[in-house]
Write a protein that holds these residues in place. Sequence first.
Motif, PDB file in Angstrom:
ATOM      1  N   GLU A  19       0.842  -1.201   0.000  1.00  0.00           N
ATOM      2  CA  GLU A  19       0.000   0.000   0.000  1.00  0.00           C
ATOM      3  C   GLU A  19       0.880   1.256   0.000  1.00  0.00           C
ATOM      4  O   GLU A  19       0.586   2.229  -0.706  1.00  0.00           O
ATOM      5  CB  GLU A  19      -0.929  -0.001   1.208  1.00  0.00           C
ATOM      6  CG  GLU A  19      -1.990  -1.082   1.156  1.00  0.00           C
ATOM      7  CD  GLU A  19      -2.751  -1.201   2.456  1.00  0.00           C
ATOM      8  OE1 GLU A  19      -3.318  -0.182   2.907  1.00  0.00           O
ATOM      9  OE2 GLU A  19      -2.778  -2.303   3.019  1.00  0.00           O
ATOM     10  N   GLN A  53      -8.045   0.876  -2.483  1.00  0.00           N
ATOM     11  CA  GLN A  53      -8.329   2.092  -1.706  1.00  0.00           C
ATOM     12  C   GLN A  53      -7.108   3.002  -1.659  1.00  0.00           C
ATOM     13  O   GLN A  53      -7.225   4.219  -1.836  1.00  0.00           O
ATOM     14  CB  GLN A  53      -8.777   1.719  -0.295  1.00  0.00           C
ATOM     15  CG  GLN A  53     -10.155   1.109  -0.256  1.00  0.00           C
ATOM     16  CD  GLN A  53     -10.524   0.588   1.137  1.00  0.00           C
ATOM     17  OE1 GLN A  53      -9.682   0.458   2.008  1.00  0.00           O
ATOM     18  NE2 GLN A  53     -11.805   0.273   1.309  1.00  0.00           N
ATOM     19  N   ALA A  54      -5.930   2.421  -1.431  1.00  0.00           N
ATOM     20  CA  ALA A  54      -4.702   3.217  -1.366  1.00  0.00           C
ATOM     21  C   ALA A  54      -4.379   3.820  -2.735  1.00  0.00           C
ATOM     22  O   ALA A  54      -3.913   4.959  -2.814  1.00  0.00           O
ATOM     23  CB  ALA A  54      -3.549   2.356  -0.869  1.00  0.00           C
ATOM     24  N   ARG A  56      -6.577   4.634  -5.138  1.00  0.00           N
ATOM     25  CA  ARG A  56      -7.509   5.746  -5.365  1.00  0.00           C
ATOM     26  C   ARG A  56      -7.141   6.963  -4.519  1.00  0.00           C
ATOM     27  O   ARG A  56      -7.216   8.101  -4.981  1.00  0.00           O
ATOM     28  CB  ARG A  56      -8.939   5.298  -5.095  1.00  0.00           C
ATOM     29  CG  ARG A  56      -9.520   4.480  -6.243  1.00  0.00           C
ATOM     30  CD  ARG A  56     -11.015   4.287  -6.098  1.00  0.00           C
ATOM     31  NE  ARG A  56     -11.371   3.417  -4.991  1.00  0.00           N
ATOM     32  CZ  ARG A  56     -11.379   2.085  -5.040  1.00  0.00           C
ATOM     33  NH1 ARG A  56     -11.066   1.466  -6.156  1.00  0.00           N
ATOM     34  NH2 ARG A  56     -11.730   1.371  -3.994  1.00  0.00           N
ATOM     35  N   ALA A  57      -6.732   6.723  -3.276  1.00  0.00           N
ATOM     36  CA  ALA A  57      -6.334   7.829  -2.390  1.00  0.00           C
ATOM     37  C   ALA A  57      -5.121   8.569  -2.955  1.00  0.00           C
ATOM     38  O   ALA A  57      -4.978   9.773  -2.754  1.00  0.00           O
ATOM     39  CB  ALA A  57      -6.034   7.310  -0.989  1.00  0.00           C
TER      40      ALA A  57
END
Length: 142
Positions: A19, A53-54, A56-57
């Motif tokens: 991540e 998620q990481a 997209r962040a």
Amino acid sequence: MTSIKRLTDTLSVAPQISEADLATLAAQGYRSVINNRPDDEEPDQPASRALAQAARAGGLAYRHIPVVSGQVQDAQARAFAQALAELPAPILAFCRTGTRSTMLWALQATASLDDQAILARAASAGYDLTTFASRLHAFRRP
């Protein structure tokens, strides 16, 4: 950060990423990530959901096309080709060692390169696909 190998101007491959690596990849100019590893292949491997998620962040597009080691399917190669066409480049594809990602690239590359050029490009990135040559030929045929 893992060892990144460039296959084309728009695609590189790598072994498993974390991540934390996603922010580094974005800083290096990558715009998309393709995960070719099934979840739970190894106990300490990050889950695809957490990586997505990481990504997209960090402003990266993310696609999960899981491939079981030694079982690259034609449908997965077509999905990989579609991802290469749809995702913003440059793209990093990864799996445990980078080999499955390279195999998927090789299969989809049969649309534009001959088998020897594909094998040479993979070899220049450190991936020996000579035992995969007959698969390339078979994939090329309609």
